[in-house]
Design an enzyme around this catalytic site. Structure first.
Site, PDB file in Angstrom:
ATOM      1  N   LYS A  59      -4.778 -24.198  17.528  1.00 13.99           N
ATOM      2  CA  LYS A  59      -4.286 -22.969  16.894  1.00 13.99           C
ATOM      3  C   LYS A  59      -5.115 -22.588  15.667  1.00 13.99           C
ATOM      4  O   LYS A  59      -5.114 -21.427  15.247  1.00 13.99           O
ATOM      5  CB  LYS A  59      -2.811 -23.135  16.491  1.00 13.99           C
ATOM      6  CG  LYS A  59      -1.862 -23.203  17.677  1.00 13.99           C
ATOM      7  CD  LYS A  59      -0.440 -23.457  17.214  1.00 13.99           C
ATOM      8  CE  LYS A  59       0.528 -23.533  18.382  1.00 13.99           C
ATOM      9  NZ  LYS A  59       1.911 -23.788  17.941  1.00 13.99           N
ATOM     10  N   SER A  76       0.701 -25.614  13.248  1.00 14.84           N
ATOM     11  CA  SER A  76       1.533 -26.741  13.678  1.00 14.84           C
ATOM     12  C   SER A  76       2.053 -26.507  15.080  1.00 14.84           C
ATOM     13  O   SER A  76       2.037 -25.394  15.605  1.00 14.84           O
ATOM     14  CB  SER A  76       2.697 -26.962  12.705  1.00 14.84           C
ATOM     15  OG  SER A  76       3.523 -25.834  12.681  1.00 14.84           O
ATOM     16  N   ASP A  77       2.523 -27.600  15.671  1.00 14.97           N
ATOM     17  CA  ASP A  77       3.133 -27.533  16.987  1.00 14.97           C
ATOM     18  C   ASP A  77       4.135 -28.674  17.097  1.00 14.97           C
ATOM     19  O   ASP A  77       3.919 -29.749  16.540  1.00 14.97           O
ATOM     20  CB  ASP A  77       2.089 -27.650  18.095  1.00 14.97           C
ATOM     21  CG  ASP A  77       2.654 -27.214  19.434  1.00 14.97           C
ATOM     22  OD1 ASP A  77       2.665 -26.000  19.700  1.00 14.97           O
ATOM     23  OD2 ASP A  77       3.114 -28.080  20.207  1.00 14.97           O
ATOM     24  N   THR A  78       5.229 -28.410  17.801  1.00 15.82           N
ATOM     25  CA  THR A  78       6.278 -29.415  17.974  1.00 15.82           C
ATOM     26  C   THR A  78       6.518 -29.652  19.456  1.00 15.82           C
ATOM     27  O   THR A  78       6.581 -28.692  20.228  1.00 15.82           O
ATOM     28  CB  THR A  78       7.587 -28.966  17.305  1.00 15.82           C
ATOM     29  OG1 THR A  78       7.346 -28.746  15.909  1.00 15.82           O
ATOM     30  CG2 THR A  78       8.688 -29.998  17.465  1.00 15.82           C
ATOM     31  N   GLY A 113       2.980 -31.923  15.003  1.00 13.95           N
ATOM     32  CA  GLY A 113       1.617 -32.069  14.517  1.00 13.95           C
ATOM     33  C   GLY A 113       1.310 -30.914  13.581  1.00 13.95           C
ATOM     34  O   GLY A 113       1.702 -29.780  13.839  1.00 13.95           O
TER      35      GLY A 113
END
Length: 193
Positions: A59, A76-78, A113
């Site tokens: 991203k 971020s990513d979940t 992250g």
């Protein structure tokens, strides 16, 4: 601003998530929001903690060519990880039901992250929280999905919503990580920037 080391930076949060925006605002950090859409696809075989870090770095890529000296981008990513399966965001009602059935009566991991990117450096990290769900009835699952429409949430639930109130027995780790941003860890990383 408590983080004096960031006073000359233009902080960009690359997320349309209202929860992430609120959590970052609650750290008393001034930021702007800018989003570039990317295909959130990761290579097979990545370890659990590496998947959301990989996606967070992905991203950040659209920003790299156009960054100014004082830009600092937060991406971020979940993911939700249960029984060796990654649960992303459900695409429809049936997929949301399926995800909540998989989580019902079980423990799972929520992994977020985060990637911090400037013109001169990049740092990424992950936070893991163990979440323990009670056995959910079909009626509870149907009620939640119908009323809260969790299609923008990994694992088809938001801990801060009704399902979290009635369904989560306990967690081990950061509550805010489950919401989508491990703010304490993020604060520590920003303070070292």
């Amino acid at each position: 601003m408590v983080l004096e080391n960031l006073k000359d930076y233009r902080i960009i949060l690359a997320s349309k998530s209202p929860r992430r925006q609120q959590l970052l605002a609650d750290l008393d950090i001034d930021f702007v929001t800018e989003i570039h859409e990317v295909d959130e696809v990761f290579p097979e075989g990545l370890p659990m903690e590496e998947i959301p870090q990989y996606l967070a770095r992905l991203k950040a890529e659209p920003f790299v060519g156009t960054m100014k000296e004082n830009d600092l981008v937060i991406t971020s990513d979940t993911i939700v990880y249960v029984a060796d399966e990654v649960l992303g965001k459900p695409t429809d009602y049936d997929e949301a039901v399926d995800m909540l059935r998989k989580l019902s009566g079980r423990q799972h991991e929520v992994v977020t992250g985060v990637c911090l990117t400037s013109k001169t450096k990049q740092v990424s990290f992950a936070a893991v929280t163990d979440v323990f769900f009670k056995e959910l009835s079909q009626e509870e699952i149907d009620y939640y999905i119908t009323h809260y429409k969790p299609y923008d949430k990994a694992g088809a639930y938001g801990i801060q919503e009704w399902i979290g109130y009635i369904g989560i027995e306990r967690i081990e780790g950061s509550y805010f990580n489950v919401m989508g941003l491990p703010v304490q860890h993020l604060y520590e990383e920003l303070s070292k920037w």
